[in-house]
Enzyme design. Structure first.
Site, PDB file in Angstrom:
ATOM      1  N   CYS A  83       0.836  -1.183   0.000  1.00 56.48           N
ATOM      2  CA  CYS A  83       0.000   0.000   0.000  1.00 56.48           C
ATOM      3  C   CYS A  83       0.880   1.246   0.000  1.00 56.48           C
ATOM      4  CB  CYS A  83      -0.903  -0.012   1.227  1.00 56.48           C
ATOM      5  SG  CYS A  83      -1.795   1.527   1.503  1.00 56.48           S
ATOM      6  N   GLU A  84       0.636   2.149  -0.933  1.00 52.14           N
ATOM      7  CA  GLU A  84       1.492   3.327  -1.032  1.00 52.14           C
ATOM      8  C   GLU A  84       1.245   4.344   0.080  1.00 52.14           C
ATOM      9  OE1 GLU A  84      -0.891   6.152  -4.208  1.00 52.14           O
ATOM     10  OE2 GLU A  84       0.499   4.665  -4.991  1.00 52.14           O
ATOM     11  N   HIS A  85       0.163   4.196   0.833  1.00 53.35           N
ATOM     12  CA  HIS A  85      -0.133   5.153   1.894  1.00 53.35           C
ATOM     13  C   HIS A  85       0.686   4.905   3.160  1.00 53.35           C
ATOM     14  CE1 HIS A  85      -4.276   5.500  -0.206  1.00 53.35           C
ATOM     15  NE2 HIS A  85      -3.408   6.337  -0.713  1.00 53.35           N
ATOM     16  N   HIS A  86       0.876   3.622   3.511  1.00 52.15           N
ATOM     17  CA  HIS A  86       1.599   3.291   4.740  1.00 52.15           C
ATOM     18  C   HIS A  86       2.796   2.365   4.500  1.00 52.15           C
ATOM     19  CE1 HIS A  86      -2.569   4.237   6.080  1.00 52.15           C
ATOM     20  NE2 HIS A  86      -1.929   4.891   7.024  1.00 52.15           N
ATOM     21  N   GLN A 124      -5.285  -0.804  -4.218  1.00 57.97           N
ATOM     22  CA  GLN A 124      -5.963  -1.934  -4.842  1.00 57.97           C
ATOM     23  C   GLN A 124      -6.830  -1.507  -6.019  1.00 57.97           C
ATOM     24  OE1 GLN A 124      -7.845  -4.685  -2.121  1.00 57.97           O
ATOM     25  NE2 GLN A 124      -9.227  -5.468  -3.688  1.00 57.97           N
ATOM     26  N   HIS A 152      -5.695  -6.013   3.837  1.00 59.59           N
ATOM     27  CA  HIS A 152      -4.730  -4.920   3.907  1.00 59.59           C
ATOM     28  C   HIS A 152      -4.126  -4.800   5.297  1.00 59.59           C
ATOM     29  CE1 HIS A 152      -5.684  -2.797   0.008  1.00 59.59           C
ATOM     30  NE2 HIS A 152      -6.609  -3.738   0.068  1.00 59.59           N
ATOM     31  N   CYS A 154      -2.747  -2.259   6.554  1.00 57.94           N
ATOM     32  CA  CYS A 154      -3.083  -0.983   7.199  1.00 57.94           C
ATOM     33  C   CYS A 154      -4.466  -1.014   7.844  1.00 57.94           C
ATOM     34  CB  CYS A 154      -2.999   0.163   6.187  1.00 57.94           C
ATOM     35  SG  CYS A 154      -4.025  -0.038   4.737  1.00 57.94           S
TER      36      CYS A 154
END
Length: 206
Positions: A83-86, A124, A152, A154
């Site tokens: 996941c590119e956010h976390h 995703q 996920h 996260c």
């Protein structure tokens, strides 16, 4: 490690360990920066790679009597992404169906397309669209359907910590864009695998 600057990653991880109050030189952590860099080399091996390269050896299709070819469905394809956010992993299964036009592809090529696209910082929803884009551009099928079902990190390990939840994303193109047109394929996907634990990544590559 192609495309990954392992020296910079190791330095960054050592700094991160210091930032959380740890000693990166203590036993148990002294090799962590190197191991982390090796893992990131795998996780992000798809950055800059072309997923269409796996579809370059398409096989011409000769349909009997000129009738349109029947759908091809490959389901239960295991994948992992970050996941590119976390920068936490999400893992799950992908199902890909397509209505062949003039070509088909070895079944082992489809998991390779997915792995290339998943091995990047991702979300995703975008990954689902990119898989469909690659299938559409690489094979020119009459229709494409992609379904991802993933858990996920996260969501399961931080914040609300919903360990039993998964996320499903669906996209369809061409003749499989409308829900009614893909209902039969969705039902087949929902049935789960028939036997075994799913196809080998090398299946159909011969």
């Amino acid at each position: 490690m192609t495309g990954v600057d392992s020296v910079r990653i190791e330095a960054a991880v050592a700094e991160l360990l210091l930032a959380i109050g740890e000693d990166p030189s203590r036993p148990g952590l002294e090799t962590t920066p190197r191991r982390f860099a090796e893992a990131y080399g795998e996780f992000f091996s798809g950055v800059g790679a072309d997923p269409l390269a796996h579809l370059a050896e398409a096989i011409p299709l000769e349909s009997e009597g000129g009738a349109p070819a029947q759908p091809v469905l490959l389901k239960g394809i295991a994948f992992r992404s970050m996941c590119e956010h976390h920068l936490l992993p999400f893992t799950g299964t992908a199902s890909v169906a397509y209505l062949p036009g003039d070509h088909v592809v070895g079944l082992g090529k489809i998991p390779r397309v997915i792995d290339t696209l998943a091995s990047r910082p991702q979300v995703q929803e975008r990954l689902t669209e990119q898989i469909a884009d690659a299938m559409e551009e690489g094979l020119a099928p009459r229709g494409v359907l992609v379904v991802l079902d993933a858990v996920h990190g996260c969501v399961t390990t931080r914040g609300v910590r919903q360990v039993g939840s998964s996320t499903v994303t669906v996209t369809g193109r061409g003749a499989l864009a409308e829900p009614a047109a893909r209902a039969e394929l969705m039902a087949l996907i929902a049935m789960g695998p028939v036997t075994g634990s799913g196809p080998s990544p090398d299946a159909g590559d011969a």
